[in-house]
Design an enzyme around this catalytic site. Structure first.
Site, PDB file in Angstrom:
ATOM      1  N   HIS A  50       1.675   5.385  64.885  1.00 33.97           N
ATOM      2  CA  HIS A  50       0.311   4.889  64.782  1.00 33.97           C
ATOM      3  C   HIS A  50       0.119   3.711  65.739  1.00 33.97           C
ATOM      4  CE1 HIS A  50       2.515   2.313  61.883  1.00 33.97           C
ATOM      5  NE2 HIS A  50       1.730   1.369  62.365  1.00 33.97           N
ATOM      6  N   ALA A  51      -1.131   3.280  65.857  1.00 36.42           N
ATOM      7  CA  ALA A  51      -1.497   2.067  66.589  1.00 36.42           C
ATOM      8  C   ALA A  51      -2.416   1.261  65.676  1.00 36.42           C
ATOM      9  CB  ALA A  51      -2.212   2.412  67.894  1.00 36.42           C
TER      10      ALA A  51
END
Length: 133
Positions: A50-51
């Site tokens: 994820h970011a």
């Protein structure tokens, strides 16, 4: 090295009885609002994926080692974390995956904010759209 990431040496007080590492003052560019850690991660598993839109994170291998795969949408970099007095500061807008955990590895994360699902980008295709790629 990618922009918006930085390896930071954590001040260490050496002592024959054991070393002491200290994170205080201006080591991090934010106040820590959440602390969590990953442990007992199987060697063939990965974490992350994820970011963050706004949150920053500082990762430390308290024990053992693991690799952090970082991606800014146009280039990728691998960083091995294996020393408890060195951490990886990951700024906003960087996709991260943690993999190749050694036996007994513990990853400590000092985050700039509390958990908010709305801050996560969990789909890589969506992440690339935010980068215009």
């Amino acid at each position: 090295m990618l922009n918006n990431i930085q390896l930071i040496e954590i001040p260490k007080i050496a002592d024959p009885r054991g070393n002491l590492a200290v994170i205080e003052k201006d080591i991090l560019p934010y106040a820590v609002k959440r602390v969590y850690y990953l442990y007992d991660v199987p060697s063939d598993a990965y974490r992350g994926g994820h970011a963050h839109k706004d949150q920053q994170e500082f990762l430390i291998a308290l024990s053992g080692s693991f690799e952090v795969v970082l991606d800014d949408g146009s280039s990728k970099e691998r960083v091995m974390l294996n020393k408890p007095n060195k951490g990886l500061l990951i700024g906003t807008g960087i996709w991260r995956e943690l993999e190749n955990f050694s036996s007994g590895a513990v990853c400590l994360v000092l985050a700039s904010d509390v958990y908010m699902e709305s801050d996560y980008i969990r789909e890589y295709a969506e992440f690339l759209l935010t980068k215009g790629t």
